[in-house]
Motif scaffolding. Structure first.
Motif: not given
Length: 313
Positions: A194-198, A106-111, A184-189, A114-117
């Motif tokens: 989100d803090q990784i430089p683009t 899910l992290t791979l898909a959500l990063r 829960y864990y997807t949200t934390i990860i 669009a509308g990931k929030m």
């Protein structure tokens, strides 16, 4: 002689540190002391009391009778405790691998979605739902005449009359736990991702890295500390699984749930509050101590296996 005399106070000041360091040292115990005392009162003292109680036979009201290690020997011979330990380890290992595999996917898909929030909020929603809802939903969905069997009949497959049989319950429980914990864990990860430089991802794309390579060489190393914390949280929470197992077992009390589905938390509760029989607080305390030691060992092993150098930009 004069130089030596002047240098001595300077060396003393260096040894003691600067004014800010001395002030921090003076404030250390006034700030840490109350928190440490509060922690010891609420956590350390009950642990010590439980370890002491595990050496006695006690019903909570009468005289405590010394048993030594007999309560622990009883656990070794108790088939229901064997089921509890095995089920807890299954939830810890199988459920953990499945949860983090889905969370990483899910992290791979959500990063880049669009509308990931909004998607993240939807994934987190099962964490807010009471476990009673999952027990009722399971009875409705997987009943003999439920929607799942109706769908199977619709596509020409024989219906399964006993989805919630004792043999299937452990797998169903793990699946429900994975479903509720993944968001829960997807949200934390994702908060760490989100803090990784683009520009790191942009450089990797210019080099021709695919999605898996970007995840392996950028996302995972840069969020590794958060992932390791999540792994510890999962280890601790998996030993405390209780209500969802009780509800899937179909009982309003622990004694009604099949022992094949018990976890160590359920065993402790049933030993301490058996209903119509005499409470066995000594045996319950022994089981709780074993659970504490087990989770401690798993956490230490996990931290050592996941130890690595911090990635610095």
């Amino acid at each position: 002689m004069a130089v030596s005399t002047l240098a001595a106070p300077s060396r003393a000041r260096i040894a003691r540190g600067g004014p800010l360091e001395r002030q921090a040292n003076r404030l250390f115990w006034p700030f840490v002391g109350p928190a440490l005392a509060f922690y010891g009162l609420l956590f350390l003292a009950p642990i010590v009391f439980a370890a002491w109680t595990s050496l006695y036979k006690w019903d909570g009201m009468g005289v405590m009778r010394w048993r030594g290690l007999d309560n622990y020997r009883t656990l070794l011979d108790d088939q229901s405790f064997h089921y509890a330990v095995v089920n807890t380890i299954k939830i810890l290992v199988v459920g953990g691998v499945a949860t983090f595999a889905v969370s990483f996917a899910l992290t791979l898909a959500l990063r880049e979605m669009a509308g990931k929030m909004f998607a993240r909020s939807v994934l987190f929603f099962p964490c807010l739902v009471n476990a009673l809802v999952f027990g009722i939903a399971a009875g409705f969905l997987f009943g003999p005449n439920g929607p799942v069997n109706a769908l199977l009949r619709l596509v020409g497959i024989d219906a399964v009359p006993k989805w919630l049989s004792v043999d299937n319950l452990p797998a169903m429980i793990i699946a429900a736990i994975v479903w509720t914990a993944t968001g829960y864990y997807t949200t934390i990860i994702m908060a760490a991702v989100d803090q990784i430089p683009t520009y790191l991802y942009e450089a990797a794309e210019l080099e021709g890295a695919n999605a898996w390579q970007r995840f392996r060489h950028i996302t995972l190393p840069m969020s590794w500390e958060v992932v390791s914390v999540c792994a510890v949280l999962w280890t601790v929470s998996s030993v405390k699984v209780f209500e969802i197992v009780l509800l899937f077992g179909g009982g309003s009390t622990v004694s009604n749930a099949p022992i094949q589905t018990w976890t160590t938390a359920m065993y402790v509760y049933f030993s301490a509050f058996p209903g119509s029989s005499v409470p066995k607080l000594g045996l319950a305390s022994a089981a709780a101590v074993v659970s504490l030691v087990m989770v401690g060992v798993f956490v230490v092993i996990l931290r050592r296996l996941m130890r690595r150098e911090r990635v610095r930009l």
